[in-house]
Write an enzyme that holds these catalytic residues in place. Structure first.
Site, PDB file in Angstrom:
ATOM      1  N   PRO A   9     -16.988 -35.891 -15.738  1.00  0.00           N
ATOM      2  CA  PRO A   9     -17.562 -34.970 -14.975  1.00  0.00           C
ATOM      3  C   PRO A   9     -18.056 -33.929 -15.390  1.00  0.00           C
ATOM      4  O   PRO A   9     -17.272 -33.044 -15.985  1.00  0.00           O
ATOM      5  CB  PRO A   9     -16.748 -34.968 -13.570  1.00  0.00           C
ATOM      6  CG  PRO A   9     -15.436 -35.518 -14.053  1.00  0.00           C
ATOM      7  CD  PRO A   9     -15.660 -36.202 -15.402  1.00  0.00           C
ATOM      8  N   ASN A  10     -19.352 -33.484 -14.981  1.00  0.00           N
ATOM      9  CA  ASN A  10     -19.778 -32.257 -15.035  1.00  0.00           C
ATOM     10  C   ASN A  10     -20.210 -31.760 -16.623  1.00  0.00           C
ATOM     11  O   ASN A  10     -20.954 -30.839 -16.903  1.00  0.00           O
ATOM     12  CB  ASN A  10     -19.047 -30.969 -14.479  1.00  0.00           C
ATOM     13  CG  ASN A  10     -18.824 -31.230 -13.049  1.00  0.00           C
ATOM     14  OD1 ASN A  10     -19.594 -31.322 -12.219  1.00  0.00           O
ATOM     15  ND2 ASN A  10     -17.432 -31.259 -12.703  1.00  0.00           N
ATOM     16  N   ARG A  17     -23.505 -24.840 -16.312  1.00  0.00           N
ATOM     17  CA  ARG A  17     -21.989 -24.626 -15.655  1.00  0.00           C
ATOM     18  C   ARG A  17     -21.406 -23.484 -16.749  1.00  0.00           C
ATOM     19  O   ARG A  17     -21.636 -23.559 -17.736  1.00  0.00           O
ATOM     20  CB  ARG A  17     -21.180 -26.004 -15.775  1.00  0.00           C
ATOM     21  CG  ARG A  17     -20.764 -26.560 -16.928  1.00  0.00           C
ATOM     22  CD  ARG A  17     -20.054 -27.642 -16.819  1.00  0.00           C
ATOM     23  NE  ARG A  17     -18.745 -27.500 -16.199  1.00  0.00           N
ATOM     24  CZ  ARG A  17     -17.818 -28.200 -16.519  1.00  0.00           C
ATOM     25  NH1 ARG A  17     -17.818 -29.088 -17.687  1.00  0.00           N
ATOM     26  NH2 ARG A  17     -16.582 -28.130 -15.888  1.00  0.00           N
ATOM     27  N   TYR A  22     -18.530 -22.779 -21.817  1.00  0.00           N
ATOM     28  CA  TYR A  22     -19.016 -23.873 -22.228  1.00  0.00           C
ATOM     29  C   TYR A  22     -20.202 -23.625 -23.142  1.00  0.00           C
ATOM     30  O   TYR A  22     -20.717 -24.648 -23.617  1.00  0.00           O
ATOM     31  CB  TYR A  22     -19.193 -25.020 -21.245  1.00  0.00           C
ATOM     32  CG  TYR A  22     -18.176 -25.341 -20.586  1.00  0.00           C
ATOM     33  CD1 TYR A  22     -16.950 -25.888 -21.062  1.00  0.00           C
ATOM     34  CD2 TYR A  22     -17.884 -25.140 -18.985  1.00  0.00           C
ATOM     35  CE1 TYR A  22     -15.703 -26.291 -20.496  1.00  0.00           C
ATOM     36  CE2 TYR A  22     -16.596 -25.451 -18.558  1.00  0.00           C
ATOM     37  CZ  TYR A  22     -15.680 -25.998 -19.102  1.00  0.00           C
ATOM     38  OH  TYR A  22     -14.385 -26.239 -18.442  1.00  0.00           O
ATOM     39  N   ASN A  73     -14.199 -37.028 -23.922  1.00  0.00           N
ATOM     40  CA  ASN A  73     -13.966 -35.783 -23.268  1.00  0.00           C
ATOM     41  C   ASN A  73     -14.038 -36.191 -21.682  1.00  0.00           C
ATOM     42  O   ASN A  73     -15.065 -36.310 -21.164  1.00  0.00           O
ATOM     43  CB  ASN A  73     -15.203 -34.913 -23.318  1.00  0.00           C
ATOM     44  CG  ASN A  73     -14.668 -33.623 -22.779  1.00  0.00           C
ATOM     45  OD1 ASN A  73     -13.833 -33.603 -22.084  1.00  0.00           O
ATOM     46  ND2 ASN A  73     -15.683 -32.392 -23.120  1.00  0.00           N
ATOM     47  N   ALA A  76     -12.545 -32.802 -16.435  1.00  0.00           N
ATOM     48  CA  ALA A  76     -11.495 -32.744 -15.258  1.00  0.00           C
ATOM     49  C   ALA A  76     -10.552 -33.606 -15.060  1.00  0.00           C
ATOM     50  O   ALA A  76      -9.527 -33.462 -14.858  1.00  0.00           O
ATOM     51  CB  ALA A  76     -12.022 -32.192 -13.865  1.00  0.00           C
ATOM     52  N   GLU A  97      -9.305 -37.594 -28.612  1.00  0.00           N
ATOM     53  CA  GLU A  97      -9.882 -36.691 -27.306  1.00  0.00           C
ATOM     54  C   GLU A  97     -10.683 -35.243 -27.776  1.00  0.00           C
ATOM     55  O   GLU A  97     -10.063 -34.747 -28.951  1.00  0.00           O
ATOM     56  CB  GLU A  97      -8.465 -36.268 -26.589  1.00  0.00           C
ATOM     57  CG  GLU A  97      -8.545 -35.041 -25.501  1.00  0.00           C
ATOM     58  CD  GLU A  97      -7.091 -34.840 -24.994  1.00  0.00           C
ATOM     59  OE1 GLU A  97      -6.211 -34.770 -26.036  1.00  0.00           O
ATOM     60  OE2 GLU A  97      -7.175 -34.571 -23.797  1.00  0.00           O
ATOM     61  N   HIS A  99     -12.425 -31.605 -26.378  1.00  0.00           N
ATOM     62  CA  HIS A  99     -12.680 -30.493 -25.271  1.00  0.00           C
ATOM     63  C   HIS A  99     -13.406 -29.533 -25.950  1.00  0.00           C
ATOM     64  O   HIS A  99     -13.178 -28.966 -26.988  1.00  0.00           O
ATOM     65  CB  HIS A  99     -11.351 -30.097 -24.579  1.00  0.00           C
ATOM     66  CG  HIS A  99     -10.657 -31.269 -24.067  1.00  0.00           C
ATOM     67  ND1 HIS A  99     -11.117 -31.629 -22.942  1.00  0.00           N
ATOM     68  CD2 HIS A  99      -9.389 -31.746 -24.361  1.00  0.00           C
ATOM     69  CE1 HIS A  99     -10.116 -32.491 -22.532  1.00  0.00           C
ATOM     70  NE2 HIS A  99      -9.149 -32.661 -23.533  1.00  0.00           N
ATOM     71  N   ARG A 106      -6.240 -21.970 -21.394  1.00  0.00           N
ATOM     72  CA  ARG A 106      -6.738 -21.692 -19.955  1.00  0.00           C
ATOM     73  C   ARG A 106      -5.500 -21.714 -18.943  1.00  0.00           C
ATOM     74  O   ARG A 106      -4.336 -21.303 -19.203  1.00  0.00           O
ATOM     75  CB  ARG A 106      -7.888 -22.541 -19.895  1.00  0.00           C
ATOM     76  CG  ARG A 106      -9.012 -22.266 -20.742  1.00  0.00           C
ATOM     77  CD  ARG A 106     -10.149 -23.362 -20.677  1.00  0.00           C
ATOM     78  NE  ARG A 106     -10.880 -23.155 -19.387  1.00  0.00           N
ATOM     79  CZ  ARG A 106     -11.625 -24.030 -18.884  1.00  0.00           C
ATOM     80  NH1 ARG A 106     -12.035 -24.929 -19.718  1.00  0.00           N
ATOM     81  NH2 ARG A 106     -12.251 -23.620 -17.642  1.00  0.00           N
TER      82      ARG A 106
HETATM   83  C1  DQA Z   1     -13.052 -29.741 -20.693  1.00  0.00           C
HETATM   84  C2  DQA Z   1     -12.195 -28.943 -20.119  1.00  0.00           C
HETATM   85  C3  DQA Z   1     -11.624 -29.433 -18.986  1.00  0.00           C
HETATM   86  O1  DQA Z   1     -10.494 -28.625 -18.557  1.00  0.00           O
HETATM   87  C4  DQA Z   1     -12.724 -29.070 -17.784  1.00  0.00           C
HETATM   88  O2  DQA Z   1     -12.440 -29.746 -16.506  1.00  0.00           O
HETATM   89  C5  DQA Z   1     -14.006 -29.712 -18.196  1.00  0.00           C
HETATM   90  C6  DQA Z   1     -14.286 -29.582 -19.636  1.00  0.00           C
HETATM   91  C7  DQA Z   1     -13.742 -28.917 -22.057  1.00  0.00           C
HETATM   92  O3  DQA Z   1     -14.659 -29.813 -22.610  1.00  0.00           O
HETATM   93  O4  DQA Z   1     -13.476 -27.864 -22.425  1.00  0.00           O
HETATM   94  O5  DQA Z   1     -14.814 -30.054 -17.511  1.00  0.00           O
HETATM   95  O6  DQA Z   1     -12.776 -31.151 -20.981  1.00  0.00           O
END
Ligand code: DQA
Length: 143
Positions: A9-10, A17, A22, A73, A76, A97, A99, A106
């Site tokens: 998501p997002n 965002r 990011y 990835n 959230a 994984e 990120h 964080r």
């Molecule tokens: C994320 C880190 C997550 O905590 C966050 O909710 C994201 C992006 C990252 O790529 O840094 O949406 O996965």
């Protein structure tokens, strides 16, 4: 060799965002980056992005017999989803994984990664480069 690259998501809102976390580059920029990284590595790939947990679970299930590995990835859902963890365990494909940000530096709630428990490696805090590292890691692992 064919990799499935999943973004949660997002991630579709990259470049819009929280740019201080990011960056300025868009999801389309990320897709181009991944495409180039896969071409350089000589691996086939498919990218999938969803804002919906169940759709991500479905996609992981459908990867069985189709893909040789998964780069994920979960965004959230990293910190909440036992369903994604269980799906990764169920298909038992090599998974890495990624990120964009360094989740270990964080908020406390970002320090737990459920999906990461079913992954062979994690690359965090490297921006787009983390996806390339994951692709190369899986290429080495699978060959
Ligand atoms: C994320 C880190 C997550 O905590 C966050 O909710 C994201 C992006 C990252 O790529 O840094 O949406 O996965």
């Amino acid at each position: 060799m064919k990799l499935l690259i999943i973004n949660g998501p997002n991630i579709n809102l990259l470049g819009v965002r929280e740019k201080h976390i990011y960056g300025n580059e868009s999801y389309e920029d990320l897709l181009r980056f991944i495409d180039e990284a896969c071409q350089k590595a000589g691996v086939e790939h498919e990218c999938f992005q969803s804002n919906h947990e169940g759709d991500i679970v479905d996609k992981i299930q459908q990867a069985l017999g189709v893909f040789d590995g998964i780069v994920i990835n979960p965004a959230a859902y990293t910190h909440t989803s036992v369903a994604i963890l269980d799906a990764l365990k169920a298909v038992n494909l090599p998974a890495v994984e990624v990120h964009l940000s360094d989740i270990s530096q964080r908020e406390e709630f970002r320090k737990i990664s459920y999906a990461g428990m079913a992954c062979q490696a994690t690359f965090a805090g490297l921006g787009f480069k983390g996806y390339e590292k994951a692709i190369l890691y899986l290429k080495e692992l699978v060959k």
